[in-house]
Design a protein around this motif. Structure first.
Motif, PDB file in Angstrom:
ATOM      1  N   ILE A   1      -4.821   0.497  -0.790  1.00  0.00           N
ATOM      2  CA  ILE A   1      -6.252   0.656  -0.498  1.00  0.00           C
ATOM      3  C   ILE A   1      -6.689  -0.264   0.635  1.00  0.00           C
ATOM      4  CG2 ILE A   1      -8.562   0.213  -1.434  1.00  0.00           C
ATOM      5  CD1 ILE A   1      -7.299   1.239  -4.161  1.00  0.00           C
ATOM      6  N   ILE A   2      -6.305  -1.539   0.584  1.00  0.00           N
ATOM      7  CA  ILE A   2      -6.740  -2.455   1.627  1.00  0.00           C
ATOM      8  C   ILE A   2      -6.128  -2.064   2.967  1.00  0.00           C
ATOM      9  CG2 ILE A   2      -4.943  -4.191   1.220  1.00  0.00           C
ATOM     10  CD1 ILE A   2      -8.616  -4.859   2.189  1.00  0.00           C
ATOM     11  N   ARG A   3      -4.901  -1.547   2.938  1.00  0.00           N
ATOM     12  CA  ARG A   3      -4.260  -1.079   4.175  1.00  0.00           C
ATOM     13  C   ARG A   3      -4.938   0.173   4.707  1.00  0.00           C
ATOM     14  NH1 ARG A   3      -2.792  -0.690   8.466  1.00  0.00           N
ATOM     15  NH2 ARG A   3      -0.713  -0.748   9.382  1.00  0.00           N
ATOM     16  N   GLU A   4      -5.427   1.003   3.804  1.00  0.00           N
ATOM     17  CA  GLU A   4      -6.100   2.247   4.182  1.00  0.00           C
ATOM     18  C   GLU A   4      -7.480   1.982   4.788  1.00  0.00           C
ATOM     19  OE1 GLU A   4      -6.117   6.620   4.031  1.00  0.00           O
ATOM     20  OE2 GLU A   4      -4.534   5.180   3.575  1.00  0.00           O
ATOM     21  N   LEU A   5      -8.195   1.000   4.265  1.00  0.00           N
ATOM     22  CA  LEU A   5      -9.590   0.808   4.633  1.00  0.00           C
ATOM     23  C   LEU A   5      -9.805  -0.121   5.814  1.00  0.00           C
ATOM     24  CD1 LEU A   5     -11.323   0.553   1.125  1.00  0.00           C
ATOM     25  CD2 LEU A   5     -11.198   2.524   2.655  1.00  0.00           C
ATOM     26  N   THR A   6      -8.847  -0.998   6.096  1.00  0.00           N
ATOM     27  CA  THR A   6      -9.062  -1.953   7.179  1.00  0.00           C
ATOM     28  C   THR A   6      -7.804  -2.060   8.032  1.00  0.00           C
ATOM     29  OG1 THR A   6      -9.923  -4.154   7.699  1.00  0.00           O
ATOM     30  CG2 THR A   6      -8.346  -4.004   5.876  1.00  0.00           C
ATOM     31  N   GLY A   7      -7.872  -2.869   9.063  1.00  0.00           N
ATOM     32  CA  GLY A   7      -6.749  -3.014   9.974  1.00  0.00           C
ATOM     33  C   GLY A   7      -5.612  -3.840   9.391  1.00  0.00           C
ATOM     34  N   PHE A   8      -4.475  -3.764  10.045  1.00  0.00           N
ATOM     35  CA  PHE A   8      -3.253  -4.413   9.570  1.00  0.00           C
ATOM     36  C   PHE A   8      -3.451  -5.912   9.389  1.00  0.00           C
ATOM     37  CE2 PHE A   8       0.617  -6.773  10.728  1.00  0.00           C
ATOM     38  CZ  PHE A   8       1.481  -6.332   9.741  1.00  0.00           C
ATOM     39  N   ARG A   9      -3.999  -6.597  10.379  1.00  0.00           N
ATOM     40  CA  ARG A   9      -4.127  -8.055  10.301  1.00  0.00           C
ATOM     41  C   ARG A   9      -5.119  -8.459   9.204  1.00  0.00           C
ATOM     42  NH1 ARG A   9       0.511  -9.790  12.159  1.00  0.00           N
ATOM     43  NH2 ARG A   9       0.869  -9.185  14.325  1.00  0.00           N
ATOM     44  N   ASN A  10      -6.221  -7.740   9.092  1.00  0.00           N
ATOM     45  CA  ASN A  10      -7.168  -8.037   8.018  1.00  0.00           C
ATOM     46  C   ASN A  10      -6.514  -7.843   6.650  1.00  0.00           C
ATOM     47  OD1 ASN A  10      -9.264  -8.568   9.795  1.00  0.00           O
ATOM     48  ND2 ASN A  10     -10.074  -6.486   9.715  1.00  0.00           N
ATOM     49  N   ALA A  11      -5.797  -6.731   6.512  1.00  0.00           N
ATOM     50  CA  ALA A  11      -5.151  -6.435   5.233  1.00  0.00           C
ATOM     51  C   ALA A  11      -4.131  -7.510   4.874  1.00  0.00           C
ATOM     52  CB  ALA A  11      -4.477  -5.063   5.288  1.00  0.00           C
ATOM     53  N   MET A  12      -3.331  -7.903   5.841  1.00  0.00           N
ATOM     54  CA  MET A  12      -2.294  -8.898   5.589  1.00  0.00           C
ATOM     55  C   MET A  12      -2.911 -10.252   5.213  1.00  0.00           C
ATOM     56  SD  MET A  12       1.026  -8.818   5.503  1.00  0.00           S
ATOM     57  CE  MET A  12       1.772  -7.722   6.706  1.00  0.00           C
ATOM     58  N   TYR A  13      -3.923 -10.666   5.940  1.00  0.00           N
ATOM     59  CA  TYR A  13      -4.581 -11.940   5.642  1.00  0.00           C
ATOM     60  C   TYR A  13      -5.228 -11.900   4.265  1.00  0.00           C
ATOM     61  CZ  TYR A  13      -7.329 -16.193   6.403  1.00  0.00           C
ATOM     62  OH  TYR A  13      -7.856 -17.454   6.299  1.00  0.00           O
ATOM     63  N   HIS A  14      -5.947 -10.815   3.982  1.00  0.00           N
ATOM     64  CA  HIS A  14      -6.666 -10.687   2.723  1.00  0.00           C
ATOM     65  C   HIS A  14      -5.709 -10.754   1.536  1.00  0.00           C
ATOM     66  CE1 HIS A  14     -10.302  -9.806   0.588  1.00  0.00           C
ATOM     67  NE2 HIS A  14      -9.913  -8.633   0.129  1.00  0.00           N
ATOM     68  N   ALA A  15      -4.592 -10.050   1.630  1.00  0.00           N
ATOM     69  CA  ALA A  15      -3.650  -9.993   0.514  1.00  0.00           C
ATOM     70  C   ALA A  15      -2.818 -11.260   0.376  1.00  0.00           C
ATOM     71  CB  ALA A  15      -2.729  -8.784   0.682  1.00  0.00           C
ATOM     72  N   MET A  16      -2.463 -11.898   1.494  1.00  0.00           N
ATOM     73  CA  MET A  16      -1.584 -13.060   1.449  1.00  0.00           C
ATOM     74  C   MET A  16      -2.320 -14.361   1.151  1.00  0.00           C
ATOM     75  SD  MET A  16       1.053 -12.285   4.588  1.00  0.00           S
ATOM     76  CE  MET A  16       1.992 -13.777   4.294  1.00  0.00           C
ATOM     77  N   MET A  17      -3.552 -14.466   1.589  1.00  0.00           N
ATOM     78  CA  MET A  17      -4.269 -15.726   1.466  1.00  0.00           C
ATOM     79  C   MET A  17      -5.021 -15.860   0.147  1.00  0.00           C
ATOM     80  SD  MET A  17      -3.588 -17.525   4.160  1.00  0.00           S
ATOM     81  CE  MET A  17      -4.905 -18.745   4.298  1.00  0.00           C
ATOM     82  N   GLY A  18      -5.427 -14.770  -0.445  1.00  0.00           N
ATOM     83  CA  GLY A  18      -6.177 -14.833  -1.690  1.00  0.00           C
ATOM     84  C   GLY A  18      -7.572 -15.392  -1.538  1.00  0.00           C
ATOM     85  N   GLU A  19      -8.099 -15.330  -0.307  1.00  0.00           N
ATOM     86  CA  GLU A  19      -9.462 -15.811  -0.045  1.00  0.00           C
ATOM     87  C   GLU A  19     -10.457 -14.658  -0.166  1.00  0.00           C
ATOM     88  OE1 GLU A  19      -8.076 -19.120   3.315  1.00  0.00           O
ATOM     89  OE2 GLU A  19      -9.453 -17.506   3.860  1.00  0.00           O
ATOM     90  N   ASN A  20     -11.648 -14.969  -0.635  1.00  0.00           N
ATOM     91  CA  ASN A  20     -12.688 -13.955  -0.746  1.00  0.00           C
ATOM     92  C   ASN A  20     -13.405 -13.749   0.588  1.00  0.00           C
ATOM     93  OD1 ASN A  20     -12.060 -13.979  -3.465  1.00  0.00           O
ATOM     94  ND2 ASN A  20     -13.808 -15.241  -4.034  1.00  0.00           N
TER      95      ASN A  20
END
Length: 278
Positions: A156-175
């Protein structure tokens, strides 16, 4: 109609001005999804889908959260303790209602009024449109307790946003807040919390003016064509329009009649008058 709550108290709904407001109703648990809530959502979605007294469904949460994701105690620890069969049953129930919502008969809107974490990305993505409070919090916190974002959240996160945003969001665990979620494409818009319900209500009223058969065909088409080549999508959309015509050919003709013969509306500036359709 009056508000109806399931026997377990985990889900509630009410229908106001032809809009069904469907609530996660575990505010003391930030609306975490446990197996009971997921089973109740399946039942309520079944009950509502083909009713004639509403035309748009809004999914939101009671209290300060949309949903904080899956209930770590009840969905994970207690279910896993019962073995693989119980785990698979819980997964079928949760993924099942999200899948049902993705292809729902009526247009759907997610109203993200607060926390939206982890597993809540499933129903967020399942809704056709999404609006958030500016101070809502979105997060994939799974990395913080040692797992990957499951339940479709990674897709879902990969579908809705760009690659770098998705990677940062999933790897960092920041809100991120609602404003950032809108910039990333997780939701259509972010508005001040006090204005959120009115904005969603206004959008729902616009949708209610559209031909419901065309809306269903359109929302399904947008989801399907994303996986297709252009040529396959072109062919699919021709067939989809023909199928829609078989259900509601008179609606299509009525819209054309009001434009060409009556000159009572302009397609680029609004919808035709559904009340004139026989």
């Amino acid at each position: 109609m009056s508000r109806i709550t399931t026997a377990s108290g985990t889900v509630a709904y009410e229908i106001v001005n032809r809009v069904a407001w469907l609530y996660f109703s575990r505010p003391d648990k930030r609306n975490c999804m446990n197996p009971t809530l997921n089973d109740d959502m399946n039942a309520v979605l079944d009950e509502l889908e083909f009713r004639d007294d509403f035309g748009v469904l809004v999914l939101t949460g009671e209290g300060t959260a949309f949903s904080a994701g899956m209930d770590l105690k009840e969905y994970f620890r207690e279910t896993e303790a019962k073995g693989l069969g119980a785990t698979r049953a819980a997964q079928r129930s949760s993924y099942g209602w999200w899948r049902r919502l993705r292809w729902y008969q009526k247009p759907t809107i997610a109203m993200v009024n607060g926390w939206c974490f982890g597993g809540a990305y499933g129903p967020l993505f399942a809704c056709d449109l999404a609006f958030a409070a500016e101070d809502a919090q979105f997060g994939l916190s799974e990395i913080n307790w040692g797992i990957l974002p499951g339940g479709g959240a990674t897709k879902i996160i990969r579908e809705l946003t760009g690659f770098r945003n998705a990677m940062y969001h999933a790897m960092m665990g920041e809100n991120v807040d609602g404003k950032t979620a809108a910039e990333w494409g997780l939701v259509n818009e972010a508005v001040p919390g006090a204005a959120l319900k009115q904005r969603v209500s206004d959008v729902a009223q616009v949708l209610l003016q559209k031909n419901p058969v065309a809306l269903k065909a359109t929302k399904d088409a947008i989801r399907r064509v994303g996986e297709m080549t252009y040529d396959n999508a072109e062919d699919f959309l021709v067939r989809a329009q023909e199928a829609a015509n078989s259900y509601d050919n008179e609606g299509r003709k009525e819209g054309i009649r009001q434009f060409i013969d009556e000159k009572t509306y302009k397609p680029g500036l609004g919808a035709y008058d559904l009340s004139k359709q026989s």
